[in-house]
Motif scaffolding. Sequence first.
Motif, short mmCIF file in Angstrom:
data_model
loop_
_atom_site.label_atom_id
_atom_site.label_comp_id
_atom_site.label_asym_id
_atom_site.label_seq_id
_atom_site.Cartn_x
_atom_site.Cartn_y
_atom_site.Cartn_z
N ALA A 1 30.70 22.01 21.47
CA ALA A 1 30.60 21.99 20.01
C ALA A 1 29.59 20.96 19.52
O ALA A 1 28.97 21.14 18.48
CB ALA A 1 31.98 21.71 19.40
N SER A 2 29.45 19.87 20.26
CA SER A 2 28.45 18.84 19.94
C SER A 2 28.14 18.10 21.23
O SER A 2 28.67 18.42 22.30
CB SER A 2 28.99 17.87 18.88
N LYS A 3 27.29 17.11 21.15
CA LYS A 3 26.93 16.35 22.33
C LYS A 3 28.15 15.64 22.93
O LYS A 3 28.23 15.44 24.14
CB LYS A 3 25.86 15.31 21.98
N GLU A 4 29.12 15.29 22.09
CA GLU A 4 30.30 14.55 22.55
C GLU A 4 31.55 15.42 22.71
O GLU A 4 32.50 15.02 23.37
CB GLU A 4 30.63 13.41 21.57
N LEU A 5 31.57 16.60 22.10
CA LEU A 5 32.81 17.38 22.04
C LEU A 5 32.70 18.69 22.81
O LEU A 5 31.79 19.49 22.57
CB LEU A 5 33.15 17.68 20.57
N ASP A 6 33.64 18.90 23.75
CA ASP A 6 33.76 20.15 24.49
C ASP A 6 35.09 20.81 24.13
O ASP A 6 36.12 20.14 24.04
CB ASP A 6 33.73 19.92 26.00
N ILE A 7 35.07 22.13 23.99
CA ILE A 7 36.29 22.90 23.72
C ILE A 7 36.41 23.97 24.79
O ILE A 7 35.46 24.71 25.07
CB ILE A 7 36.26 23.55 22.33
N ASN A 8 37.58 24.06 25.42
CA ASN A 8 37.79 25.05 26.47
C ASN A 8 39.00 25.92 26.16
O ASN A 8 39.99 25.47 25.58
CB ASN A 8 37.97 24.38 27.84
#
Length: 309
Positions: free
Chosen positions: A174-181
């Motif tokens: 979603a962003s450089k810092e945020l991952d969604i799985n």
Amino acid sequence: NRAQTASVFGQIIYPITSKFDATLGGRYQQIRKHTKVDYFSYELGHNPGAPAFSMDEKATFRTFLPKIALGYDITDELNIYAMYSKGYLAGGFNFYTTGGSREDNKFDAQTSDDYEIGVKGSYESFRFSTALFYMDIKGTHIFYTDPNNPNIYSTANADKSKSMGVEFEGVAKASKELDINLAASLLKTKYGDYINKDGTNNKGNKIEKNPEYKLSLGASYYAPMGIYTRLDGNMIGKTYFDAQNKLAQKSYFTADAKVGYLKDGFDVYFYVKNLTDKEYFSHIRDRASNVLITYGKGRTLGVGVRYSF
């Protein structure tokens, strides 16, 4: 009980064209099992004497497991495939036995023909894979309570069964810092002809210990200074614990959380599993006169340290 396993396996991938390839693989394995049982029944304080039942048996299970797959690159980011493979679970002997012949205490191997088609790909910051699968199972391993002695819990073989479903996994940045799985699966299972030891027919019933569906959603945040957090939610569908489909755990939700610091291969973290302290059953067994229930783990807290180099 003692088991020794030896195997040899190999695989080759042959590019038919620049976009189309074939995979051929195989595994040959041998499993040797040895079970020795001496069963005594005597009054406390008396000499046990000779065992009421003894069993000292060995068995060797050999099999070859082939694998055939075809893959095609629709684009550089999208691939489709089809695969066939053979599944195998070795047989063995029941350890908790009190009599009967060698064949009464032995169960045979379970085999399956496994078919799968799927798609793998990525689009910008999103990666995913999804698959449809079908398993034709023979000699299905089943677990039952002896109707003549509810203290005896044994393994045997049913005739045929089927398992089919769909699976999906995806990760989005979603962003450089945020991952969604996200991961999800739907499963449908069914026994073929299976007469239980008490004479009941379980044909068409669902195979025990297989949730009807699983759904998990998680998010991970990594701050530039090395601090990170992760939160995962898991939904588990209705699960049966007996072939008669009378004992079941209804669907339930659990959550896990983790906070840590990761820098230069050094990782220290604090975690909580089953954040809401959800109460659920991990096993249910009907012993005719009573029902034994095992609960899943409640809220668990811990600290970990890891270093990678």
